[in-house]
Scaffold this active site. Structure first.
Site, PDB file in Angstrom:
ATOM      1  N   GLU A 105       0.787  -1.117  -0.056  1.00  0.00           N
ATOM      2  CA  GLU A 105       0.013  -0.054  -0.012  1.00  0.00           C
ATOM      3  C   GLU A 105       0.855   1.208   0.047  1.00  0.00           C
ATOM      4  O   GLU A 105       0.400   2.131  -0.557  1.00  0.00           O
ATOM      5  CB  GLU A 105      -0.996  -0.150   1.363  1.00  0.00           C
ATOM      6  CG  GLU A 105      -2.163  -1.237   1.194  1.00  0.00           C
ATOM      7  CD  GLU A 105      -2.902  -1.415   2.373  1.00  0.00           C
ATOM      8  OE1 GLU A 105      -2.257  -1.535   3.263  1.00  0.00           O
ATOM      9  OE2 GLU A 105      -4.092  -1.338   2.145  1.00  0.00           O
ATOM     10  N   GLU A 125      -3.770  -9.776   3.745  1.00  0.00           N
ATOM     11  CA  GLU A 125      -4.459  -9.392   5.077  1.00  0.00           C
ATOM     12  C   GLU A 125      -5.436 -10.540   5.434  1.00  0.00           C
ATOM     13  O   GLU A 125      -5.744 -10.666   6.421  1.00  0.00           O
ATOM     14  CB  GLU A 125      -5.137  -8.020   4.820  1.00  0.00           C
ATOM     15  CG  GLU A 125      -4.132  -6.817   5.074  1.00  0.00           C
ATOM     16  CD  GLU A 125      -3.277  -6.403   3.952  1.00  0.00           C
ATOM     17  OE1 GLU A 125      -3.312  -7.319   2.884  1.00  0.00           O
ATOM     18  OE2 GLU A 125      -2.688  -5.485   3.749  1.00  0.00           O
TER      19      GLU A 125
HETATM   20  C1  3H9 Z   1      -1.420  -5.078   7.197  1.00  0.00           C
HETATM   21  O1  3H9 Z   1      -0.347  -4.819   6.472  1.00  0.00           O
HETATM   22  C2  3H9 Z   1      -2.666  -4.391   7.340  1.00  0.00           C
HETATM   23  C3  3H9 Z   1      -2.422  -3.000   6.474  1.00  0.00           C
HETATM   24  O2  3H9 Z   1      -3.220  -3.348   5.010  1.00  0.00           O
HETATM   25  C4  3H9 Z   1      -3.433  -2.032   6.977  1.00  0.00           C
HETATM   26  C5  3H9 Z   1      -3.078  -1.253   8.113  1.00  0.00           C
HETATM   27  C6  3H9 Z   1      -3.829  -0.171   8.723  1.00  0.00           C
HETATM   28  N1  3H9 Z   1       4.701  -7.920  11.608  1.00  0.00           N
HETATM   29  O3  3H9 Z   1       7.809 -15.553   8.566  1.00  0.00           O
HETATM   30  P1  3H9 Z   1       9.216 -15.527   8.883  1.00  0.00           P
HETATM   31  C7  3H9 Z   1       8.229 -11.533  11.859  1.00  0.00           C
HETATM   32  S1  3H9 Z   1      -1.438  -6.759   7.793  1.00  0.00           S
HETATM   33  C8  3H9 Z   1       5.288  -8.132  12.781  1.00  0.00           C
HETATM   34  O4  3H9 Z   1       9.758 -16.310  10.007  1.00  0.00           O
HETATM   35  P2  3H9 Z   1      10.027 -15.732   6.338  1.00  0.00           P
HETATM   36  C9  3H9 Z   1       7.961 -12.991  12.074  1.00  0.00           C
HETATM   37  O5  3H9 Z   1       7.080 -13.025  13.621  1.00  0.00           O
HETATM   38  C10 3H9 Z   1       0.112  -7.405   7.635  1.00  0.00           C
HETATM   39  N2  3H9 Z   1       6.265  -9.001  12.359  1.00  0.00           N
HETATM   40  O6  3H9 Z   1      10.000 -15.244   7.864  1.00  0.00           O
HETATM   41  C11 3H9 Z   1       9.252 -13.326  12.424  1.00  0.00           C
HETATM   42  O7  3H9 Z   1       9.505 -12.988  13.738  1.00  0.00           O
HETATM   43  P3  3H9 Z   1      10.464 -14.090  14.685  1.00  0.00           P
HETATM   44  C12 3H9 Z   1       0.193  -7.858   6.183  1.00  0.00           C
HETATM   45  C13 3H9 Z   1       6.386  -9.755  11.450  1.00  0.00           C
HETATM   46  O8  3H9 Z   1      11.178 -15.235   5.495  1.00  0.00           O
HETATM   47  C14 3H9 Z   1      10.134 -12.649  11.689  1.00  0.00           C
HETATM   48  O9  3H9 Z   1       9.342 -11.599  11.119  1.00  0.00           O
HETATM   49  N3  3H9 Z   1       1.389  -8.561   5.777  1.00  0.00           N
HETATM   50  C15 3H9 Z   1       5.597  -9.421  10.365  1.00  0.00           C
HETATM   51  O10 3H9 Z   1       9.584 -16.962   6.220  1.00  0.00           O
HETATM   52  C16 3H9 Z   1      10.494 -13.367  10.162  1.00  0.00           C
HETATM   53  O11 3H9 Z   1       9.236 -13.914   9.920  1.00  0.00           O
HETATM   54  C17 3H9 Z   1       1.547  -9.970   6.369  1.00  0.00           C
HETATM   55  O12 3H9 Z   1       0.483 -10.460   6.661  1.00  0.00           O
HETATM   56  C18 3H9 Z   1       4.831  -8.309  10.236  1.00  0.00           C
HETATM   57  N4  3H9 Z   1       4.094  -8.157   9.376  1.00  0.00           N
HETATM   58  O13 3H9 Z   1       8.606 -14.944   5.645  1.00  0.00           O
HETATM   59  C19 3H9 Z   1       2.760 -10.401   5.979  1.00  0.00           C
HETATM   60  N5  3H9 Z   1       5.948 -10.352   9.320  1.00  0.00           N
HETATM   61  O14 3H9 Z   1      11.630 -14.192  13.871  1.00  0.00           O
HETATM   62  C20 3H9 Z   1       3.104 -11.589   6.961  1.00  0.00           C
HETATM   63  C21 3H9 Z   1       6.886 -10.914   9.910  1.00  0.00           C
HETATM   64  O15 3H9 Z   1      10.539 -13.160  15.850  1.00  0.00           O
HETATM   65  N6  3H9 Z   1       4.526 -12.071   7.142  1.00  0.00           N
HETATM   66  N7  3H9 Z   1       7.143 -10.843  11.112  1.00  0.00           N
HETATM   67  O16 3H9 Z   1       9.848 -15.420  14.836  1.00  0.00           O
HETATM   68  C22 3H9 Z   1       4.920 -12.931   6.254  1.00  0.00           C
HETATM   69  O17 3H9 Z   1       4.135 -13.498   5.554  1.00  0.00           O
HETATM   70  C23 3H9 Z   1       6.201 -13.729   6.243  1.00  0.00           C
HETATM   71  O18 3H9 Z   1       6.739 -13.202   7.502  1.00  0.00           O
HETATM   72  C24 3H9 Z   1       7.278 -13.211   5.320  1.00  0.00           C
HETATM   73  C25 3H9 Z   1       8.636 -13.484   5.695  1.00  0.00           C
HETATM   74  C26 3H9 Z   1       6.884 -13.572   3.872  1.00  0.00           C
HETATM   75  C27 3H9 Z   1       7.355 -11.395   5.322  1.00  0.00           C
END
Ligand code: 3H9
Length: 702
Positions: A105, A125
């Site tokens: 976004e 999301e």
């Molecule tokens: C949003 O954006 C809402 C908006 O539209 C509007 C707002 C108003 N936040 O998965 P991994 C941490 S909603 C905080 O093992 P990978 C994760 O917990 C969001 N922490 O790595 C982990 O911590 P730890 C929309 C996050 O390489 C570390 O990062 N976005 C977030 O296998 C590594 O993650 C999503 O839903 C976060 N957003 O995969 C994306 N993301 O090392 C969610 C990750 O302490 N994330 N962490 O355990 C993912 O899909 C995967 O993490 C990603 C990396 C593909 C990015």
């Protein structure tokens, strides 16, 4: 400027870099840093254009999920995004890694976007019970059209950069240094006299198709595919607003819908599931830098469905694997099974012929243990009988090189006893795959009493390489998943004996969101398997632990489930559709009052939860969320309920305990309340607040 956002002005360009490891999530520091940077660029006459990049492995992967549910902190993401779009100087975002959710976004609010060829772009999301809440639902349809917007927003699946380019979400692909690519692009903009180009003002893509028809079709699809989910219909409502309202009003509608999702219990459950999965990778008492063993070659003992499935897991990720069977005929059958599985993937279109050939080239067969001398890991997947396991592990102990990991896929037997068949119990670990092993993502990694830290760390690393969700569990009958399942299955059978019909029991649980009802699952896996487990258990039980005997009666009548055309249900030849089985109905009480849906849910789910509490207290699972991960990924528990232990926390442990006590009085010993449930309920605490500590070493906690 915040530490998470760097700002430099260089040759008429403002260079903004977000640096917030690990994934550049848009937490408060990043949002306020971005707002400040844009204001600085706007106010600086020396700046003519803006380049936005991210440090580290990825562009911003979204809002900081940890902040949801906490009091909001200004500036909000929609405010930041609007400020970027409103800026009077052209901006370019350079995407790499995973530009997701709020990250995308932000990129969409920049006036131009370029991306590395391998970047992934998406709005996930919906997977955490939300919808894009910072303009994604309004800007993506304006740039890429309603069909693409619905596909991305309702599925949550990312698309590759070339696809994003084809749909107008990015302007071109780039390579090399990210910032330099952005600088080059910005210089071209200035040279060509191209100025701001706001996504929110684009309309051409919105006029491309029959939007009303697309929206109606997507509503129908969501209604059929995910009837219980809260956020997908709201995602569609938000996209519809983009087709009907000017941007400003569309954004207000998006915000309202986002807020509804944010407040829904499903959002809390799905975010719990997200973090639970990541937490499961962390093993108490195991240092993060524990060395792991190199795995270049693997072997699987036993070419049944499970053994072949496990072998395919290795071949799928490029690890050569040897399959051992007792004789040439059995081996041929096993290898044929592997070929057939791949061939059906090729037929379905999920695998190319070249991919199949590549994988099959990694798979070889043998009937000689001596051929396993050089493998780095062996997984035994033979018949569930301790004597048979003994023969295998004694052989492995003789032939395998020092340092080889010796793993058992046992689902119920004592791993410590299996380890003792070798002279190297520290190298023995359980790797409990779920059937079909090449499809199911769950892996229970069983830590034996003597399993060394290195072997455990290596097993976890191997699980990751095999693309599994690995959860460490301790040794007990059935480990976590099947031990709880035993209670769940037993209780569902008791309900039949009390007057419920199979379709009522299964219907109640499917209505709750389970992928399949417990009785249909038993028919699928074979009633003889359930009976064998029960018969092994029976002699160990005190007399007050009576077991229902429907299973015995069905098996005695040759009704073993789907494979014999009848079990708890009846099946037409070649069909998997469950129909009422008149022969079963004759065994059930007539005229009894059937339990209500609520009673069915309490009896089956609280049976899971009470056993889960015992497992937690015994240290068989490290934490309640690990049990949830197991149930979500191995047993079809609905993600939007967060898992059995999270569900119990939501219901309230005092409420659960009151029912468990009532059942204990009415139904007997199996319902003995778990002491941990009693303790936490008395303290007004939840399962999530309780952590076991180091497993196998905490028998006297709490
Ligand atoms: C949003 O954006 C809402 C908006 O539209 C509007 C707002 C108003 N936040 O998965 P991994 C941490 S909603 C905080 O093992 P990978 C994760 O917990 C969001 N922490 O790595 C982990 O911590 P730890 C929309 C996050 O390489 C570390 O990062 N976005 C977030 O296998 C590594 O993650 C999503 O839903 C976060 N957003 O995969 C994306 N993301 O090392 C969610 C990750 O302490 N994330 N962490 O355990 C993912 O899909 C995967 O993490 C990603 C990396 C593909 C990015």
């Amino acid at each position: 400027m915040s530490m998470a956002v760097r700002y430099v002005v260089q040759d008429e360009l403002a260079l903004i870099t977000v640096d917030n490891p690990p994934v550049n999530a848009l937490g408060h520091a990043v949002r306020s840093g971005l707002l400040q940077a844009i204001s600085d660029a706007e106010g600086d006459p020396a700046v003519r254009a803006i380049v936005l990049t991210c440090a580290g492995r990825t562009f911003m992967a979204g809002a900081d999920i940890k902040e949801f549910g906490l009091p909001p902190q200004e500036p909000s993401l929609p405010v930041v995004v609007q400020r970027i779009e409103d800026c009077s100087k052209p901006s370019v975002a350079v995407l790499h890694g995973t530009a997701l959710g709020g990250g995308l976004e932000v990129a969409l609010s920049c006036h131009y976007r370029i991306a590395r060829q391998d970047a992934q772009i998406g709005l996930p999301e919906v997977k955490i019970g939300l919808l894009p809440g910072a303009g994604g639902t309004q800007r993506v349809p304006r740039l890429a059209g309603v069909a693409k917007a619905l596909e991305m927003i309702v599925s949550g699946a990312p698309i590759g950069a070339p696809d994003a380019l084809a749909h107008g979400l990015i302007d071109e692909l780039c390579e090399g240094d990210l910032q330099q690519a952005g600088i080059n692009f910005a210089r071209r903009l200035l040279k060509d006299g191209r100025g701001v180009r706001r996504s929110g003002e684009q309309t051409a893509a919105l006029a491309q198709g029959d939007n009303a028809a697309l929206i109606q079709a997507k509503r129908a699809e969501v209604h059929t595919r995910s009837p219980g989910l809260f956020s997908p219909p709201r995602c569609i409502d938000a996209v519809e607003a983009a087709t009907q309202l000017p941007l400003a009003q569309g954004l207000v509608r998006e915000r309202e819908l986002f807020q509804q999702c944010l407040e829904s219990p499903q959002r809390a459950a799905l975010i719990h599931a997200f973090f639970a999965e990541r937490q499961a990778a962390k093993v108490n008492g195991l240092a993060a830098d524990t060395p792991t063993r190199n795995i270049e070659q693997a072997a699987v003992i036993g070419g049944g469905t499970m053994g072949v499935g496990i072998a395919l897991c290795f071949a799928n990720v490029g690890i050569p694997v040897k399959l051992l069977e007792v004789d040439g005929q059995a081996l041929d059958r096993a290898l044929q099974r592997a070929r057939d599985t791949y061939a059906s993937s090729v037929k379905r279109g999920s695998l190319s012929q070249a991919g199949m050939d590549q994988r099959l080239a990694l798979l070889s067969g043998t009937t000689q243990y001596s051929d396993l001398a050089q493998v780095d890991v062996v997984i035994e997947a033979v018949f569930e009988e301790l004597g048979v396991k003994r023969q295998v592990f004694e052989q492995l102990d003789k032939v395998c090189k020092p340092g080889a990991i010796l793993a058992s896929n046992t689902s119920t037997l004592d791993l410590n006893a299996i380890a003792a068949f070798t002279g190297r119990p520290e190298d023995v670990v359980g790797l409990h795959f779920f059937s079909p092993a090449n499809v199911m993502r769950l892996l229970e990694v069983v830590r034996g009493q003597q399993t060394s830290d290195t072997v455990l760390a290596s097993a976890m690393a191997l699980g990751k390489r095999l693309k599994k969700i690995s959860v460490v569990v301790g040794v007990c009958d059935g480990f976590v998943g099947n031990r709880m399942l035993f209670q769940y299955g037993r209780e569902s059978e008791c309900l039949l004996e009390e007057g419920a019909r199979p379709e009522q029991v299964d219907g109640a649980l499917q209505g709750f969101g389970m992928a399949m009802g417990p009785l249909a699952v038993r028919d699928l896996s074979g009633l003889d398997i359930g009976l064998a487990i029960r018969n092994r258990k029976r002699p160990t039980l005190a007399p007050e632990y009576a077991l229902p005997n429907l299973l015995d009666q069905l098996c005695a009548a040759g009704m073993l489930g789907q494979k014999t055309g009848a079990g708890f249900y009846r099946y037409e030849a070649g069909s998997r559709t469950p129909l009422p089985n008149p022969a079963l109905l004759e065994l059930l009480p007539q005229g009894a009052t059937a339990p209500s849906t609520e009673q069915i849910l309490e009896r089956t789910l609280y049976a899971l939860i009470n056993e889960g509490a015992k497992i937690l207290q015994e240290g068989i699972a490290q934490r309640a969320s690990d049990i949830d991960v197991i149930y979500l990924n191995g047993y079809g528990f609905p993600a939007f309920r967060g898992g059995p232990m999270f569900y119990a926390d939501q219901v309230g442990l005092a409420t659960v305990l009151a029912k468990v006590r009532e059942f204990h009085q009415r139904l007997g010993a199996w319902w003995q309340p778990a002491p941990l449930l009693e303790q936490l309920a008395a303290q007004g605490r939840t399962f999530s607040e309780w952590e076991t500590g180091d497993m196998n070493n905490n028998k006297d906690k709490p």
